[in-house]
Design a protein around this motif. Sequence first.
Motif, short mmCIF file in Angstrom:
data_model
loop_
_atom_site.label_atom_id
_atom_site.label_comp_id
_atom_site.label_asym_id
_atom_site.label_seq_id
_atom_site.Cartn_x
_atom_site.Cartn_y
_atom_site.Cartn_z
N LEU A 11 0.88 -0.78 -0.07
CA LEU A 11 -0.10 0.30 -0.48
C LEU A 11 0.77 1.29 0.34
N PHE A 12 1.91 1.02 0.47
CA PHE A 12 2.95 1.91 0.94
C PHE A 12 3.04 2.71 -0.10
N THR A 13 4.26 1.74 -1.00
CA THR A 13 4.29 1.78 -2.60
C THR A 13 3.17 2.25 -3.48
N LEU A 14 2.32 1.70 -3.35
CA LEU A 14 1.24 2.06 -4.62
C LEU A 14 1.21 3.53 -4.18
N CYS A 15 0.05 3.70 -2.75
CA CYS A 15 0.72 4.94 -2.56
C CYS A 15 2.27 6.47 -3.09
N THR A 16 2.74 5.90 -2.41
CA THR A 16 4.21 6.93 -3.36
C THR A 16 4.00 6.39 -4.56
N GLU A 17 3.87 5.74 -5.52
CA GLU A 17 3.66 6.02 -7.23
C GLU A 17 2.76 6.89 -7.64
N TYR A 26 8.91 11.12 -12.39
CA TYR A 26 8.98 9.79 -12.91
C TYR A 26 8.83 8.62 -12.07
N TRP A 27 8.42 7.59 -12.35
CA TRP A 27 8.93 6.67 -10.93
C TRP A 27 9.18 5.32 -11.65
N PRO A 28 10.09 4.38 -11.04
CA PRO A 28 11.04 5.04 -9.91
C PRO A 28 12.27 5.88 -10.19
N ASN A 29 12.49 6.43 -9.20
CA ASN A 29 13.53 7.48 -9.61
C ASN A 29 14.12 7.73 -7.99
N PRO A 30 15.69 7.97 -8.17
CA PRO A 30 16.29 7.78 -6.77
C PRO A 30 16.37 8.05 -5.35
N LEU A 31 15.83 10.17 -5.38
CA LEU A 31 14.85 10.68 -4.60
C LEU A 31 13.66 9.47 -3.67
N VAL A 32 12.74 8.93 -4.67
CA VAL A 32 12.01 8.18 -4.16
C VAL A 32 11.70 7.30 -4.25
N GLU A 33 13.20 6.57 -4.10
CA GLU A 33 13.67 4.80 -4.12
C GLU A 33 14.31 5.11 -2.45
N SER A 34 15.39 5.85 -2.61
CA SER A 34 15.64 6.04 -1.17
C SER A 34 14.70 6.41 -0.37
#
Length: 91
Positions: A11-17, A26-34
């Motif tokens: 759910l958290f991954t879907l929310c961030t995406e 764009y998804w994924p990106n290094p900032l969001v991934e970290s």
Amino acid sequence: MSVCCNSEYHLFTLCTETKSHNVDCYWPNPLVESYIIRIHKHFFSNCTIEEVIWVDPPDDTLTILILIPVFLTLAMIALVVWCSKRSDLLA
């Protein structure tokens, strides 16, 4: 991982995406991934990993699992030889 942790992380991954797409990121990106990795380490560090212990099957089952392909191979060889001899008789 337990089902709870997998579900929450999903759910958290879907929310961030979704949020990253909303802000034209764009998804994924290094900032969001970290960020996801930091959140994961903080909130999901208590998830227990159940280790799967592999055991050999009983000897009877193992013998059957070995013999079935051997007999099928022998049967197919016999069938091919029999059919090739049969085609010589029909020709």
